[in-house]
Design a protein around this motif. Structure first.
Motif, PDB file in Angstrom:
ATOM      1  N   ASN A   1     -41.976 -90.096  54.423  1.00 23.84           N
ATOM      2  CA  ASN A   1     -43.268 -90.174  55.006  1.00 23.84           C
ATOM      3  C   ASN A   1     -43.586 -90.169  55.733  1.00 23.84           C
ATOM      4  O   ASN A   1     -44.523 -89.318  56.843  1.00 23.84           O
ATOM      5  N   ALA A   2     -42.535 -90.684  56.899  1.00 24.70           N
ATOM      6  CA  ALA A   2     -42.686 -90.534  58.513  1.00 24.70           C
ATOM      7  C   ALA A   2     -42.546 -88.769  58.753  1.00 24.70           C
ATOM      8  O   ALA A   2     -43.927 -88.556  59.812  1.00 24.70           O
ATOM      9  N   PHE A   3     -42.426 -88.026  58.382  1.00 21.97           N
ATOM     10  CA  PHE A   3     -42.062 -86.723  58.706  1.00 21.97           C
ATOM     11  C   PHE A   3     -43.332 -85.723  58.235  1.00 21.97           C
ATOM     12  O   PHE A   3     -43.015 -84.784  59.430  1.00 21.97           O
ATOM     13  N   SER A   4     -43.681 -86.529  57.335  1.00 23.65           N
ATOM     14  CA  SER A   4     -44.700 -85.643  56.799  1.00 23.65           C
ATOM     15  C   SER A   4     -46.513 -86.122  57.542  1.00 23.65           C
ATOM     16  O   SER A   4     -47.686 -85.207  57.618  1.00 23.65           O
ATOM     17  N   ALA A   5     -46.191 -87.310  58.104  1.00 21.56           N
ATOM     18  CA  ALA A   5     -46.841 -87.791  58.994  1.00 21.56           C
ATOM     19  C   ALA A   5     -46.853 -87.265  60.096  1.00 21.56           C
ATOM     20  O   ALA A   5     -48.155 -86.364  61.303  1.00 21.56           O
ATOM     21  N   VAL A   6     -46.069 -86.533  61.060  1.00 21.44           N
ATOM     22  CA  VAL A   6     -45.872 -85.720  62.034  1.00 21.44           C
ATOM     23  C   VAL A   6     -46.614 -84.553  61.192  1.00 21.44           C
ATOM     24  O   VAL A   6     -47.038 -83.910  62.623  1.00 21.44           O
ATOM     25  N   ARG A   7     -46.044 -84.453  60.872  1.00 24.23           N
ATOM     26  CA  ARG A   7     -46.380 -82.611  59.991  1.00 24.23           C
ATOM     27  C   ARG A   7     -48.207 -82.732  59.668  1.00 24.23           C
ATOM     28  O   ARG A   7     -48.677 -81.855  60.320  1.00 24.23           O
ATOM     29  N   SER A   8     -48.983 -84.020  59.479  1.00 24.13           N
ATOM     30  CA  SER A   8     -50.004 -83.763  59.482  1.00 24.13           C
ATOM     31  C   SER A   8     -50.902 -83.814  60.640  1.00 24.13           C
ATOM     32  O   SER A   8     -51.882 -82.959  60.987  1.00 24.13           O
ATOM     33  N   VAL A   9     -50.385 -84.398  61.573  1.00 20.25           N
ATOM     34  CA  VAL A   9     -50.982 -84.685  62.954  1.00 20.25           C
ATOM     35  C   VAL A   9     -50.041 -83.302  63.632  1.00 20.25           C
ATOM     36  O   VAL A   9     -51.239 -82.774  64.442  1.00 20.25           O
ATOM     37  N   GLY A  10     -49.369 -82.402  63.409  1.00 18.05           N
ATOM     38  CA  GLY A  10     -48.574 -81.328  63.746  1.00 18.05           C
ATOM     39  C   GLY A  10     -48.589 -80.892  65.398  1.00 18.05           C
ATOM     40  O   GLY A  10     -48.648 -81.895  66.360  1.00 18.05           O
ATOM     41  N   GLY A  11     -48.223 -79.798  65.963  1.00 19.17           N
ATOM     42  CA  GLY A  11     -47.946 -79.722  67.395  1.00 19.17           C
ATOM     43  C   GLY A  11     -46.421 -79.779  67.886  1.00 19.17           C
ATOM     44  O   GLY A  11     -46.720 -79.712  69.109  1.00 19.17           O
TER      45      GLY A  11
END
Length: 179
Positions: A110-120
């Motif tokens: 979930n944390a990894f997905s959150a990082v990817r959703s913010v991007g950059g």
């Protein structure tokens, strides 16, 4: 925490003065050696305001997934953080429990997905080989799960027991008081 953050900011400003005086070119900024994301987003923002050294790489260690929130991730991006460490240690819930981690493998995902959703941000993930209860097969499972997430980097450490770690303290207690 606030008095510590205030001292840290004074130290960062002193460091900037030294860097300017000596005309040092900073190539990378790494905020970590712990879990800086364990403080709130506002305090994190306050610290990061003083971490700008015109470096081409800016990394923050987020470490534990329970400290990663969208607010904190957005704060990181506002300050130009382009690399983040998300450190599962293992992707086994059983082993996470044995080593005293309060998160699950799903929390890591979930944390990894959150990082990817913010991007950059490029993502580094740390795994530790040789954790108590870990086997070659369970470590391979953790490694395959981390690879499947497709981070930019995976770092594998071997277990090093530190004097004040929970594992060492509990083992010492058992040796001293078990009988």
């Amino acid at each position: 925490v606030e008095p510590y953050v205030d001292c840290l900011i004074r130290e960062l400003e002193q460091t900037k003065e030294i860097i300017a005086k000596k005309r040092i070119k900073v190539r990378a900024v790494y905020v970590g050696g712990g879990t800086p994301t364990s403080i709130g987003a506002q305090l994190l923002d306050k610290v990061l305001q003083h971490c700008h050294f015109d470096a081409p790489e800016f990394t923050v260690e987020a470490g534990r997934p329970d400290t990663i929130t969208l607010d904190k991730l957005r704060t990181l991006r506002v300050h130009g953080v382009d690399r983040i460490s998300v450190n599962p240690q293992t992707m086994s819930d059983e082993i996470l429990n044995v080593i005293g981690r309060r998160h699950s493998a799903q929390d890591i995902i979930n944390a990894f997905s959150a990082v990817r959703s913010v991007g950059g941000m490029a993502v580094n993930m740390d795994l530790i080989a040789g954790l108590p209860g870990d086997t070659v097969e369970s470590f391979e499972h953790s490694l395959r799960q981390a690879i499947a997430l497709d981070p930019e980097n995976i770092t594998v450490h071997t277990l090093t027991l530190k004097r004040a770690s929970r594992i060492v303290i509990e083992d010492q207690w058992e040796n001293d008081y078990a009988d």
